[in-house]
Every structure is written in C-alpha cells, then in structure tokens.
Design an enzyme around this catalytic site. Structure first.
Site, PDB file in Angstrom:
ATOM      1  N   GLY A  11      30.839  36.256  47.105  1.00 27.06           N
ATOM      2  CA  GLY A  11      29.458  36.716  46.978  1.00 27.06           C
ATOM      3  C   GLY A  11      29.225  38.057  47.649  1.00 27.06           C
ATOM      4  O   GLY A  11      30.132  38.664  48.228  1.00 27.06           O
ATOM      5  N   LEU A  13      27.494  39.011  50.400  1.00 25.40           N
ATOM      6  CA  LEU A  13      27.726  39.108  51.834  1.00 25.40           C
ATOM      7  C   LEU A  13      29.198  38.914  52.174  1.00 25.40           C
ATOM      8  O   LEU A  13      29.715  39.530  53.112  1.00 25.40           O
ATOM      9  CB  LEU A  13      26.859  38.091  52.587  1.00 25.40           C
ATOM     10  CG  LEU A  13      26.910  38.158  54.110  1.00 25.40           C
ATOM     11  CD1 LEU A  13      26.570  39.557  54.626  1.00 25.40           C
ATOM     12  CD2 LEU A  13      25.976  37.120  54.731  1.00 25.40           C
ATOM     13  N   THR A  64      21.168  30.657  45.229  1.00 29.59           N
ATOM     14  CA  THR A  64      20.142  31.668  45.505  1.00 29.59           C
ATOM     15  C   THR A  64      19.309  32.064  44.282  1.00 29.59           C
ATOM     16  O   THR A  64      18.513  32.996  44.365  1.00 29.59           O
ATOM     17  CB  THR A  64      20.796  32.938  46.074  1.00 29.59           C
ATOM     18  OG1 THR A  64      21.771  33.424  45.140  1.00 29.59           O
ATOM     19  CG2 THR A  64      21.465  32.665  47.409  1.00 29.59           C
ATOM     20  N   ASP A 104      14.280  34.104  54.767  1.00 30.32           N
ATOM     21  CA  ASP A 104      12.846  34.193  55.061  1.00 30.32           C
ATOM     22  C   ASP A 104      12.030  33.248  54.182  1.00 30.32           C
ATOM     23  O   ASP A 104      10.861  32.981  54.470  1.00 30.32           O
ATOM     24  CB  ASP A 104      12.351  35.629  54.871  1.00 30.32           C
ATOM     25  CG  ASP A 104      12.553  36.150  53.456  1.00 30.32           C
ATOM     26  OD1 ASP A 104      13.544  35.769  52.801  1.00 30.32           O
ATOM     27  OD2 ASP A 104      11.716  36.958  52.996  1.00 30.32           O
ATOM     28  N   TYR A 127      13.966  26.622  46.505  1.00 31.54           N
ATOM     29  CA  TYR A 127      14.991  27.375  47.224  1.00 31.54           C
ATOM     30  C   TYR A 127      14.726  27.357  48.727  1.00 31.54           C
ATOM     31  O   TYR A 127      15.603  27.021  49.530  1.00 31.54           O
ATOM     32  CB  TYR A 127      15.038  28.809  46.703  1.00 31.54           C
ATOM     33  CG  TYR A 127      15.862  29.742  47.556  1.00 31.54           C
ATOM     34  CD1 TYR A 127      17.237  29.567  47.702  1.00 31.54           C
ATOM     35  CD2 TYR A 127      15.264  30.818  48.221  1.00 31.54           C
ATOM     36  CE1 TYR A 127      17.998  30.426  48.486  1.00 31.54           C
ATOM     37  CE2 TYR A 127      16.015  31.678  48.996  1.00 31.54           C
ATOM     38  CZ  TYR A 127      17.380  31.476  49.135  1.00 31.54           C
ATOM     39  OH  TYR A 127      18.112  32.330  49.925  1.00 31.54           O
ATOM     40  N   TRP A 152      15.701  39.944  51.665  1.00 29.49           N
ATOM     41  CA  TRP A 152      15.801  41.073  50.727  1.00 29.49           C
ATOM     42  C   TRP A 152      17.188  41.733  50.807  1.00 29.49           C
ATOM     43  O   TRP A 152      17.313  42.943  50.922  1.00 29.49           O
ATOM     44  CB  TRP A 152      14.706  42.107  51.004  1.00 29.49           C
ATOM     45  CG  TRP A 152      13.304  41.632  50.834  1.00 29.49           C
ATOM     46  CD1 TRP A 152      12.841  40.338  50.899  1.00 29.49           C
ATOM     47  CD2 TRP A 152      12.144  42.445  50.623  1.00 29.49           C
ATOM     48  NE1 TRP A 152      11.485  40.298  50.733  1.00 29.49           N
ATOM     49  CE2 TRP A 152      11.017  41.573  50.565  1.00 29.49           C
ATOM     50  CE3 TRP A 152      11.939  43.814  50.494  1.00 29.49           C
ATOM     51  CZ2 TRP A 152       9.727  42.033  50.365  1.00 29.49           C
ATOM     52  CZ3 TRP A 152      10.639  44.277  50.305  1.00 29.49           C
ATOM     53  CH2 TRP A 152       9.552  43.390  50.229  1.00 29.49           C
TER      54      TRP A 152
END
Length: 284
Positions: A11, A13, A64, A104, A127, A152
């Site tokens: 992914g 990250l 996600t 968040d 989610y 974000w």
C-alpha cells in the site's frame, strides 16, 4: 537494531516506509507480500512471527474504501477490526511492539477545535467505526502498542487526492471541490519517518498519538495549492458537502492536535504546504 515487519507492504504507506527505511539505511525491516502476510490468517501470521522474530510490527493494512464500506461492512470489519486483533494477539505471544495506523474518521467532526487523543471518538461512518473497533481491540489485547491516527494521506505512491487532482487537472478546464470539510493533509513520507523515529527511539511510552502535517486547510484549498504549485490553469470552484453527496458521511472538522507526539518523541512536523512542494517535485 532488532527486526521490524510491515503488514500492508504494497500500500501507499508501505511504499513510503520502504523509501524512508532505505534513506535511513535501516536494513532489518521486512516487507512480506500480502499472500504471506494476510492479517486474517492466524496460522500464516504465526509462521511469519516465528520466522522474523520481530521486535516491532507495523500495521498499514486496512480497508480504506470509505464509501464502499457502507455496503461491505463485514469485509471492512474483518480487515479493520479482526485483522488488527489478530496482529495484536501475535504481538502479545511474541513480545512484539505493534505500531498500528488509524484515522481521523474515528471522530464525529463536530468540534471546532483541534482534537486531542483523549477526546471522545464518535465515528459517523462504517470505515470510522471499524477502525475504532480495531483500536479498542488492540488496547484490550496488547499493552505494548502505538496507535497513530492520521488524516488525508497522500504521497507519490498509490492512489490519493494529490495524484487524482493532477490527473483531473490535466483533463479538465474546471473542477468543483468541497470547501466545508476541514482537516490537515499528511505526506506519507513524513508519517513513515515519524513511525521509524518512534521505533528507533526505543521509547516505551505506549498509547494513542495523532500525526498529520502542521496547518489547517479544506479540500478546496488543498486542491488550489496543488494547482498553484504546478502552474496549472484549471479553474477550481468551492462547493458545499451537500452539493457532492457520498454514501459515507465525512467528518466536517477533523484537525488533530499533535502536541503529544511532538513532546513525547521530539518529532518535528513539517507544514502541509512545504511537504506538498516536496511531493510534487518528486512526482515530476
């Protein structure tokens, strides 16, 4: 330094962690493919932990697709909750510290101030709910954890808002972008660096932390920043959330306070626009 294993390595990250680990010359970090590192397969996880004997596990794996999750609640919950719990259990069995990435979206987004880690989490989407459930299971199972909530996320890797805007800006003369959702962008390279800084600090100040880039913006202003920096002529118009209905409800204000992570680990966090400049340069 002891071994580190990354889940969700393919992914966005995961790719950022690979890049930062290489730049920091961290060689004992491993990125097994999802076929071998399925967080829903307890037996496969056990074998991996036996093989690598990691001191740290980083969980970047998550469901996600925010809007799709409203209909795929079972799958979202399996990945975001059950998968997180599976990893926490393996970490407990092998005396491994878990670094888990959250969001968040665990917040309702109705508070007019930057959110601290102790603020009440009230998710308003599937989610967000399943990510919060994953957090809660980790806390219940494994004392030795770092849960990092971010927002974000973008980078030169994978699919994200910045790359979508660049693509749309090349194809269209004008765009309408939501201006009444307020938050903080996070450059994946900065987040990856923070994760590795926490690990290499050998601290044991476990718990929940917030991390995004500094500053506050809207999706509209974020898009304007992207186009201004690349010299695009596309016209961008602000619209309300109500003019762009989506399946899942987004937090209206999800700016997170980063004082805890900065003071605990002495981490310097770049301003969002400065990091955006870096990312756009690399995308060239």
């Amino acid at each position: 330094m002891q071994n580190i294993i990354v889940f969700g390595a393919s992914g966005q990250l995961g790719h950022c962690l690979k890049a930062v680990a290489a730049s920091k010359q961290i060689n004992n970090i491993f990125f097994p493919p999802e076929g071998e590192a399925n967080i829903l397969d307890a037996d496969a996880l056990s074998k991996l932990f036996e093989q690598y004997k990691p001191a740290y596990a980083i969980n970047c794996a998550a469901y996600t697709a925010v809007d799709k999750a409203e209909d795929d609640i079972d799958i979202a919950r399996k990945i975001n909750r059950t998968g997180a719990a599976n990893l926490a259990a393996q970490c407990k069995n092998h005396d491994t510290v878990l670094v888990h990435i959250s969001t968040d979206f665990v917040f309702k987004g109705d508070k007019p101030y930057p959110l601290v880690e102790s603020d009440v989490a009230e998710p308003i989407s599937v989610y967000g709910l399943t990510k919060l459930e994953g957090e809660q299971d980790i806390v219940d199972i494994l004392p030795r954890h770092y849960i990092l909530r971010t927002s974000w996320l973008y980078s030169e890797y994978g699919n994200n808002f910045v790359k979508t805007m660049l693509k749309l800006g090349a194809d269209r003369e004008e765009l309408k972008i939501i201006a009444d959702q307020i938050g903080s962008p996070t450059y994946g390279i900065d987040l990856a660096a923070a994760i590795l800084d926490i690990i290499t600090s050998d601290s044991e100040r476990f718990g929940i932390y917030h991390y995004s880039n500094e500053g506050v913006t809207s999706w509209y202003d974020f898009a304007k920043g992207i186009f201004d920096l690349v010299g695009s002529k596309v016209k961008v118009y602000p619209i309300r959330t109500s003019e762009y209905p989506t399946k899942a409800t987004r937090p209206a204000f999800s700016v997170m306070d980063k004082a805890k992570i900065k003071s605990t680990f002495n981490i310097q966090i770049p301003y969002w626009r400065d990091s955006l400049i870096v990312c756009l340069e690399r995308l060239k």
